[in-house]
Design a protein around this motif. Structure first.
Motif, PDB file in Angstrom:
ATOM      1  N   THR A   5       0.837  -1.210   0.000  1.00  0.00           N
ATOM      2  CA  THR A   5       0.000   0.000   0.000  1.00  0.00           C
ATOM      3  C   THR A   5       0.866   1.252   0.000  1.00  0.00           C
ATOM      4  O   THR A   5       0.412   2.319  -0.425  1.00  0.00           O
ATOM      5  N   SER A  53      -4.851   2.897  -2.642  1.00  0.00           N
ATOM      6  CA  SER A  53      -3.806   3.926  -2.633  1.00  0.00           C
ATOM      7  C   SER A  53      -3.006   3.919  -3.922  1.00  0.00           C
ATOM      8  O   SER A  53      -2.464   4.953  -4.336  1.00  0.00           O
ATOM      9  N   VAL A  54      -2.938   2.752  -4.594  1.00  0.00           N
ATOM     10  CA  VAL A  54      -2.224   2.633  -5.867  1.00  0.00           C
ATOM     11  C   VAL A  54      -3.125   3.065  -7.023  1.00  0.00           C
ATOM     12  O   VAL A  54      -2.725   3.841  -7.894  1.00  0.00           O
ATOM     13  N   LEU A 103      -3.493   6.892  -7.515  1.00  0.00           N
ATOM     14  CA  LEU A 103      -2.321   7.749  -7.719  1.00  0.00           C
ATOM     15  C   LEU A 103      -2.665   8.861  -8.704  1.00  0.00           C
ATOM     16  O   LEU A 103      -3.228   8.597  -9.775  1.00  0.00           O
ATOM     17  N   GLY A 112       1.513   3.934  -2.795  1.00  0.00           N
ATOM     18  CA  GLY A 112       0.715   5.140  -2.948  1.00  0.00           C
ATOM     19  C   GLY A 112       1.500   6.420  -2.716  1.00  0.00           C
ATOM     20  O   GLY A 112       1.016   7.517  -3.018  1.00  0.00           O
TER      21      GLY A 112
END
Length: 260
Positions: free
Chosen positions: A137, A161-162, A165, A140
């Motif tokens: 995670t 969280s990725v 982006l 991110g």
């Protein structure tokens, strides 16, 4: 070869390394030691640690030593198609790095150092064809990331969280055991970016690279077919064809000549 040991690999001398430095199309100096049969990171290349690009792809490397931190000018690092099963934490000190290719190795989620998230300028990260079961995670934190390759792993989830982006334009998660709804949320690649152009033979490409090239070539052909081709000659549909008019005139003059 002793039982249980990998290939000894080719020994690279400083002279060989110096002769392998090239100037790329973008003006950067690239040390190209790809396809050299290297099994151990050649320490002699520390003498060339001021290069901006380093290509160690398609070798037999299992480890990258912590002395990689000496290459502080690196903006481009290609380590794809080796046998890497771990990365040193010192890779996170390469603050200028914008491109990192780790595709086709033996990396696991546990072998990815947390220090990778220190690469604040990273725009392209390729981790396809590895042994990842999860995505950290903490990725991110890579706020400048534009392209992320995670294809051909064992992923069942992509962290929010990725996926969120801010600059991410291309997320490749093909051939992972992801639920259908995860695949549907994969961002569409709407912008193609080419930093450098190199001509290589088909046999020198790894499977994933060859697939990418063929896919982009097919897309280019589709665009060419969709582009209207302007006519070579202007069309004057309302006018009499000049040649037919000339033929009629010739026939009329021929009749007059016969009558006279």
């Amino acid at each position: 070869m002793p039982k249980g040991k990998g290939p000894q690999g080719k020994r690279i001398t400083l002279k060989v390394a110096k002769n392998s430095v090239r100037v790329a199309f973008n003006g950067r100096r690239r040390l190209d030691l790809s396809k050299m049969g290297i099994a151990t990171f050649p320490k002699c290349i520390l003498e060339l640690a001021d290069v901006e690009e380093l290509d160690l792809s398609r070798n037999f490397l299992r480890k990258i030593p912590n002395i990689i931190e000496k290459f502080q000018n690196l903006m481009w690092l290609d380590l794809h198609s080796n046998q890497l099963d771990e990365l040193p934490a010192e890779i996170g000190t390469l603050k200028n790095l914008t491109y990192l290719n780790l595709c086709n190795n033996k990396l696991t989620t546990e072998s990815l150092p947390e220090e990778l998230t220190h690469l604040k300028n990273l725009r392209t990260l390729n981790l396809g064809l590895n042994c990842l079961e999860t995505v950290p995670t903490t990725f991110g934190k890579l706020r400048e990331l534009i392209e992320l390759g995670l294809f051909d792993n064992s992923l069942t989830l992509i962290p929010k969280s990725v996926k969120k982006l801010p600059k991410l334009e291309r997320l490749n998660v093909k051939r992972n055991p992801l639920p259908e709804f995860e695949k549907e949320e994969e961002p569409i690649d709407t912008v193609k970016r080419i930093e450098s152009l190199y001509l290589v033979e088909k046999k020198d490409l790894c499977g994933s690279c060859l697939e990418t090239c063929q896919g982009e070539r097919d897309e280019l052909h589709k665009l060419e077919e969709m582009t209207p081709v302007p006519p070579n000659k202007p069309s004057f549909s309302s006018l009499t064809t000049p040649n037919s008019t000339a033929m009629d005139n010739q026939e009329e003059w021929r009749i007059r000549d016969d009558d006279s």
